[in-house]
Design a protein around this motif. Sequence first.
Motif, short mmCIF file in Angstrom:
data_model
loop_
_atom_site.label_atom_id
_atom_site.label_comp_id
_atom_site.label_asym_id
_atom_site.label_seq_id
_atom_site.Cartn_x
_atom_site.Cartn_y
_atom_site.Cartn_z
N HIS A 18 -57.21 -38.82 55.17
CA HIS A 18 -57.30 -39.48 53.59
C HIS A 18 -58.64 -40.27 53.04
CE1 HIS A 18 -52.53 -40.02 53.26
NE2 HIS A 18 -52.94 -38.60 53.28
N GLN A 19 -59.38 -40.75 53.95
CA GLN A 19 -60.59 -41.25 53.56
C GLN A 19 -61.54 -40.23 53.21
OE1 GLN A 19 -60.94 -44.84 53.03
NE2 GLN A 19 -62.74 -43.72 51.82
N PHE A 29 -65.75 -36.03 41.08
CA PHE A 29 -65.40 -36.39 39.76
C PHE A 29 -66.23 -37.55 39.31
CE2 PHE A 29 -61.34 -34.40 41.09
CZ PHE A 29 -61.34 -33.64 40.04
N MET A 30 -67.52 -37.94 39.87
CA MET A 30 -68.47 -38.87 39.61
C MET A 30 -68.93 -38.66 38.23
SD MET A 30 -69.25 -41.45 40.80
CE MET A 30 -70.57 -42.82 41.11
N THR A 31 -68.99 -37.35 37.62
CA THR A 31 -69.67 -37.29 36.48
C THR A 31 -68.80 -36.74 35.43
OG1 THR A 31 -70.40 -35.03 37.04
CG2 THR A 31 -72.01 -37.15 37.16
N ARG A 47 -66.65 -47.06 43.18
CA ARG A 47 -65.86 -47.94 43.77
C ARG A 47 -64.38 -47.91 43.47
NH1 ARG A 47 -63.75 -52.99 43.23
NH2 ARG A 47 -64.70 -53.31 41.14
N LEU A 48 -64.05 -47.60 42.32
CA LEU A 48 -62.56 -47.85 41.60
C LEU A 48 -61.95 -46.37 41.62
CD1 LEU A 48 -63.19 -50.29 38.78
CD2 LEU A 48 -62.37 -50.70 40.77
N GLN A 49 -62.63 -45.15 41.72
CA GLN A 49 -61.93 -43.99 41.51
C GLN A 49 -61.06 -43.72 43.13
OE1 GLN A 49 -63.49 -40.16 39.84
NE2 GLN A 49 -65.36 -41.25 40.47
N PRO A 50 -61.81 -44.17 44.18
CA PRO A 50 -60.96 -43.95 45.40
C PRO A 50 -59.53 -44.45 45.18
CG PRO A 50 -63.10 -44.22 45.89
CD PRO A 50 -63.14 -44.66 44.34
N LEU A 56 -52.22 -41.59 44.64
CA LEU A 56 -51.61 -40.26 44.64
C LEU A 56 -51.44 -39.75 46.03
CD1 LEU A 56 -53.78 -38.35 42.08
CD2 LEU A 56 -51.50 -39.13 41.71
N LEU A 57 -52.38 -40.07 47.10
CA LEU A 57 -51.94 -39.96 48.19
C LEU A 57 -50.91 -40.72 48.90
CD1 LEU A 57 -55.61 -40.05 49.57
CD2 LEU A 57 -54.21 -38.02 49.84
N SER A 58 -50.59 -41.83 48.55
CA SER A 58 -49.61 -42.71 48.91
C SER A 58 -48.22 -42.19 48.48
CB SER A 58 -49.82 -44.04 48.81
OG SER A 58 -49.86 -44.43 47.63
N HIS A 59 -48.13 -41.42 47.39
CA HIS A 59 -46.98 -41.12 46.51
C HIS A 59 -46.22 -40.27 47.69
CE1 HIS A 59 -44.30 -39.41 43.79
NE2 HIS A 59 -44.50 -40.12 42.83
N PRO A 60 -44.52 -40.55 47.63
CA PRO A 60 -43.96 -39.82 48.59
C PRO A 60 -43.97 -38.28 48.51
CG PRO A 60 -42.85 -41.58 47.64
CD PRO A 60 -43.90 -41.69 46.79
N ALA A 61 -44.32 -37.97 47.29
CA ALA A 61 -44.41 -36.37 46.94
C ALA A 61 -45.72 -35.79 47.00
CB ALA A 61 -43.56 -35.94 45.62
#
Length: 116
Positions: A18-19, A29-31, A47-50, A56-61
């Motif tokens: 995941h990391q 997606f930085m730019t 810092r905030l994008q992750p 999204l990664l933690s969403h059950p689906a």
Amino acid sequence: MALDTAYASVRRADVEDHQAVLDVLAVAFMTDPVACWAFPEAGERGRLQPRFYRSLLSHPAGEAYLVGRREGASVWLTLAAARRSLGSIRSLRGVRMHQRQARTRSSVRAARGPGL
């Protein structure tokens, strides 16, 4: 599951990956115009994008995939999640419509005067 293409192997990312997925997406997606709009300061964007992608990664689906030796990544929500999200959007529209109707009724009462 791993899929080898002519260009690179694609495999589903597990929790240990995941990391790496977050890092790849943040750099990719930085730019991006939407990311720049949402997070105008470049330092804050990195810092905030992750944090956004982590939800999204933690969403059950949610499903995440890595390409090659972490040269690329993607995150998807399954169709079932999309259908549930659509239902949530419809529910929110209903709430907003109810709020508008309540404001209209309040305005009509106020225009009629107290006790009417």
